[in-house]
Scaffold this motif. Structure first.
Motif, PDB file in Angstrom:
ATOM      1  N   PRO A  56      34.424 -14.206   6.491  1.00 43.30           N
ATOM      2  CA  PRO A  56      34.582 -14.379   7.933  1.00 43.30           C
ATOM      3  C   PRO A  56      33.240 -14.666   8.628  1.00 43.30           C
ATOM      4  CG  PRO A  56      35.803 -12.452   7.168  1.00 43.30           C
ATOM      5  CD  PRO A  56      34.972 -12.911   6.016  1.00 43.30           C
ATOM      6  N   TRP A  57      33.311 -15.448   9.688  1.00 41.73           N
ATOM      7  CA  TRP A  57      32.087 -15.796  10.416  1.00 41.73           C
ATOM      8  C   TRP A  57      31.422 -14.565  11.013  1.00 41.73           C
ATOM      9  CZ3 TRP A  57      29.560 -20.115   9.907  1.00 41.73           C
ATOM     10  CH2 TRP A  57      30.237 -21.289   9.554  1.00 41.73           C
ATOM     11  N   GLY A  58      32.194 -13.571  11.352  1.00 44.09           N
ATOM     12  CA  GLY A  58      31.610 -12.369  11.936  1.00 44.09           C
ATOM     13  C   GLY A  58      30.665 -11.662  10.980  1.00 44.09           C
ATOM     14  N   VAL A  59      30.988 -11.681   9.679  1.00 40.97           N
ATOM     15  CA  VAL A  59      30.113 -11.056   8.682  1.00 40.97           C
ATOM     16  C   VAL A  59      28.802 -11.833   8.575  1.00 40.97           C
ATOM     17  CG1 VAL A  59      29.887 -10.413   6.250  1.00 40.97           C
ATOM     18  CG2 VAL A  59      32.095 -10.155   7.411  1.00 40.97           C
ATOM     19  N   GLU A  60      28.905 -13.160   8.518  1.00 44.24           N
ATOM     20  CA  GLU A  60      27.690 -13.980   8.430  1.00 44.24           C
ATOM     21  C   GLU A  60      26.824 -13.786   9.678  1.00 44.24           C
ATOM     22  OE1 GLU A  60      26.288 -18.640   7.810  1.00 44.24           O
ATOM     23  OE2 GLU A  60      28.413 -18.105   7.791  1.00 44.24           O
ATOM     24  N   THR A  61      27.453 -13.726  10.842  1.00 39.22           N
ATOM     25  CA  THR A  61      26.688 -13.522  12.069  1.00 39.22           C
ATOM     26  C   THR A  61      25.965 -12.182  12.061  1.00 39.22           C
ATOM     27  OG1 THR A  61      28.280 -14.866  13.319  1.00 39.22           O
ATOM     28  CG2 THR A  61      26.871 -13.389  14.586  1.00 39.22           C
ATOM     29  N   ALA A  62      26.627 -11.120  11.543  1.00 37.57           N
ATOM     30  CA  ALA A  62      25.998  -9.798  11.473  1.00 37.57           C
ATOM     31  C   ALA A  62      24.783  -9.826  10.553  1.00 37.57           C
ATOM     32  CB  ALA A  62      27.015  -8.764  10.983  1.00 37.57           C
ATOM     33  N   ILE A  63      24.869 -10.566   9.434  1.00 38.70           N
ATOM     34  CA  ILE A  63      23.741 -10.660   8.496  1.00 38.70           C
ATOM     35  C   ILE A  63      22.584 -11.424   9.135  1.00 38.70           C
ATOM     36  CG2 ILE A  63      23.011 -11.615   6.272  1.00 38.70           C
ATOM     37  CD1 ILE A  63      25.868 -11.109   5.275  1.00 38.70           C
ATOM     38  N   LEU A  64      22.892 -12.517   9.822  1.00 42.47           N
ATOM     39  CA  LEU A  64      21.848 -13.295  10.485  1.00 42.47           C
ATOM     40  C   LEU A  64      21.195 -12.489  11.604  1.00 42.47           C
ATOM     41  CD1 LEU A  64      23.630 -16.765  10.679  1.00 42.47           C
ATOM     42  CD2 LEU A  64      21.813 -16.079   9.106  1.00 42.47           C
ATOM     43  N   ASP A  65      21.970 -11.700  12.319  1.00 41.52           N
ATOM     44  CA  ASP A  65      21.408 -10.851  13.368  1.00 41.52           C
ATOM     45  C   ASP A  65      20.476  -9.800  12.774  1.00 41.52           C
ATOM     46  OD1 ASP A  65      22.681 -12.219  15.349  1.00 41.52           O
ATOM     47  OD2 ASP A  65      24.328 -10.789  15.581  1.00 41.52           O
ATOM     48  N   ALA A  66      20.880  -9.234  11.647  1.00 39.81           N
ATOM     49  CA  ALA A  66      20.030  -8.239  10.989  1.00 39.81           C
ATOM     50  C   ALA A  66      18.718  -8.870  10.531  1.00 39.81           C
ATOM     51  CB  ALA A  66      20.772  -7.624   9.808  1.00 39.81           C
ATOM     52  N   ALA A  67      18.782 -10.108  10.025  1.00 42.56           N
ATOM     53  CA  ALA A  67      17.568 -10.811   9.590  1.00 42.56           C
ATOM     54  C   ALA A  67      16.644 -11.069  10.776  1.00 42.56           C
ATOM     55  CB  ALA A  67      17.942 -12.113   8.896  1.00 42.56           C
ATOM     56  N   LYS A  68      17.209 -11.505  11.880  1.00 41.92           N
ATOM     57  CA  LYS A  68      16.384 -11.757  13.067  1.00 41.92           C
ATOM     58  C   LYS A  68      15.802 -10.453  13.606  1.00 41.92           C
ATOM     59  CE  LYS A  68      18.698 -15.966  14.634  1.00 41.92           C
ATOM     60  NZ  LYS A  68      19.463 -16.627  15.707  1.00 41.92           N
ATOM     61  N   GLY A  69      16.596  -9.382  13.552  1.00 44.21           N
ATOM     62  CA  GLY A  69      16.097  -8.091  14.009  1.00 44.21           C
ATOM     63  C   GLY A  69      14.936  -7.592  13.176  1.00 44.21           C
ATOM     64  N   SER A 113      24.543 -17.710  23.506  1.00 41.84           N
ATOM     65  CA  SER A 113      25.496 -16.987  22.656  1.00 41.84           C
ATOM     66  C   SER A 113      25.928 -17.845  21.464  1.00 41.84           C
ATOM     67  CB  SER A 113      26.715 -16.579  23.485  1.00 41.84           C
ATOM     68  OG  SER A 113      26.343 -15.763  24.561  1.00 41.84           O
ATOM     69  N   ILE A 114      26.184 -19.137  21.719  1.00 44.08           N
ATOM     70  CA  ILE A 114      26.578 -20.029  20.626  1.00 44.08           C
ATOM     71  C   ILE A 114      25.434 -20.203  19.638  1.00 44.08           C
ATOM     72  CG2 ILE A 114      27.277 -22.389  20.077  1.00 44.08           C
ATOM     73  CD1 ILE A 114      28.720 -22.488  22.740  1.00 44.08           C
ATOM     74  N   GLU A 115      24.224 -20.354  20.147  1.00 49.24           N
ATOM     75  CA  GLU A 115      23.064 -20.538  19.274  1.00 49.24           C
ATOM     76  C   GLU A 115      22.833 -19.299  18.424  1.00 49.24           C
ATOM     77  OE1 GLU A 115      18.603 -22.323  19.856  1.00 49.24           O
ATOM     78  OE2 GLU A 115      19.316 -20.828  21.281  1.00 49.24           O
ATOM     79  N   ARG A 116      23.113 -18.139  18.995  1.00 51.02           N
ATOM     80  CA  ARG A 116      22.930 -16.892  18.259  1.00 51.02           C
ATOM     81  C   ARG A 116      23.974 -16.745  17.152  1.00 51.02           C
ATOM     82  NH1 ARG A 116      25.342 -11.918  19.262  1.00 51.02           N
ATOM     83  NH2 ARG A 116      24.242 -10.091  18.439  1.00 51.02           N
ATOM     84  N   ALA A 117      25.192 -17.182  17.434  1.00 52.50           N
ATOM     85  CA  ALA A 117      26.274 -17.030  16.459  1.00 52.50           C
ATOM     86  C   ALA A 117      26.207 -18.067  15.350  1.00 52.50           C
ATOM     87  CB  ALA A 117      27.623 -17.113  17.153  1.00 52.50           C
ATOM     88  N   LEU A 118      25.755 -19.273  15.653  1.00 53.52           N
ATOM     89  CA  LEU A 118      25.715 -20.351  14.678  1.00 53.52           C
ATOM     90  C   LEU A 118      24.269 -20.731  14.404  1.00 53.52           C
ATOM     91  CD1 LEU A 118      28.585 -22.587  16.059  1.00 53.52           C
ATOM     92  CD2 LEU A 118      28.719 -20.866  14.265  1.00 53.52           C
ATOM     93  N   ASP A 119      23.682 -20.123  13.420  1.00 56.31           N
ATOM     94  CA  ASP A 119      22.306 -20.414  13.047  1.00 56.31           C
ATOM     95  C   ASP A 119      22.328 -21.471  11.955  1.00 56.31           C
ATOM     96  OD1 ASP A 119      19.644 -20.440  12.680  1.00 56.31           O
ATOM     97  OD2 ASP A 119      19.471 -18.419  11.841  1.00 56.31           O
ATOM     98  N   VAL A 120      22.357 -22.732  12.345  1.00 57.26           N
ATOM     99  CA  VAL A 120      22.451 -23.832  11.397  1.00 57.26           C
ATOM    100  C   VAL A 120      21.051 -24.247  10.974  1.00 57.26           C
ATOM    101  CG1 VAL A 120      23.278 -26.187  11.034  1.00 57.26           C
ATOM    102  CG2 VAL A 120      24.542 -24.626  12.508  1.00 57.26           C
ATOM    103  N   PRO A 121      20.747 -24.253   9.662  1.00 64.41           N
ATOM    104  CA  PRO A 121      19.404 -24.634   9.216  1.00 64.41           C
ATOM    105  C   PRO A 121      19.140 -26.107   9.462  1.00 64.41           C
ATOM    106  CG  PRO A 121      20.872 -24.434   7.339  1.00 64.41           C
ATOM    107  CD  PRO A 121      21.645 -23.948   8.540  1.00 64.41           C
ATOM    108  N   PRO A 122      17.881 -26.481   9.691  1.00 63.58           N
ATOM    109  CA  PRO A 122      17.571 -27.891   9.910  1.00 63.58           C
ATOM    110  C   PRO A 122      17.742 -28.707   8.648  1.00 63.58           C
ATOM    111  CG  PRO A 122      15.558 -26.596   9.758  1.00 63.58           C
ATOM    112  CD  PRO A 122      16.697 -25.619   9.770  1.00 63.58           C
TER     113      PRO A 122
END
Length: 205
Positions: free
Chosen positions: A180-193, A99-108
């Motif tokens: 907000p972090w929730g908005v960024e998480t939603a965008i990252l989830d959409a990208a992964k989807g 869950s943490i890894e999914r919410a925080l997608d930190v680039p290398p």
């Protein structure tokens, strides 16, 4: 009336019998053990039945009690419970980390030199990426994909249209620090989807 007394070795509970025959019968029937103590009418102290002159000969022919047989049907559940608890803790930690890894997608860290971040020239990658910009308009986050403003619910569909109709399979995310972090998480989830190949996440300003 004279009586014979029988007790377990050292026990305060005493059983009174009228005759020595009763004691001998109890010994043969297994009600008494050779090590149990007996005291006759003329005895001053307690003695084990097996050493008492009246019963010593008969006690020699008494078979010792059979040893206790272990119950092979008994199943010790403690090891099984320990294993289940270890597995439960493992699953909880795994789910929490996912869950943490999914919410925080930190680039290398792709710095060319230590302490110096890599500089990306947008002209070199514009043919293979689409740009997502997120800024704050007062208290409202504004999301723009390739310059088109969309709502948070439309992000997935808009990305899907771009990926299906162009060669752009990577995303450049330019996001304001106040979003907000929730908005960024939603965008990252959409990208992964949408199976975006690579996500370039600009640092929050």
């Amino acid at each position: 009336m004279s009586a014979w007394y029988v007790r377990k070795e050292g026990s305060p509970e005493v059983l009174a019998l009228p005759t020595a025959v009763e004691v001998l019968t109890g010994l043969r029937d297994g009600n008494f053990l050779p090590t149990d103590e007996v005291k006759g009418p003329t005895d001053a102290t307690w003695r084990a039945i097996e050493v008492h002159p009246t019963f010593a000969e008969a006690a020699e022919y008494i078979d010792p009690p059979p040893p206790e047989v272990a119950d092979d049907t008994h199943l010790d559940m403690n090891p099984l419970i320990d294993v289940c608890l270890v597995l439960l803790i493992f699953f909880i930690l795994t789910i929490t980390y996912a869950s943490i890894e999914r919410a925080l997608d930190v680039p290398p860290d792709t710095a060319d030199e230590k302490g110096a971040p890599q500089k990306i020239d947008f002209k070199d990658i514009k043919d293979r990426i689409f740009k997502v910009v997120v800024k704050m308009d007062g208290e409202r986050p504004v999301i723009k994909i390739e310059g088109k403003e969309v709502t948070q619910d439309q992000v997935f569909t808009e990305m899907q249209n771009i990926i299906n109709t162009t060669t752009r399979k990577e995303m450049l995310l330019d996001i304001d620090k106040d979003v907000p972090w929730g908005v960024e998480t939603a965008i990252l989830d959409a990208a992964k989807g949408n199976k975006v190949h690579n996500i370039i996440n600009n640092q929050r300003k």
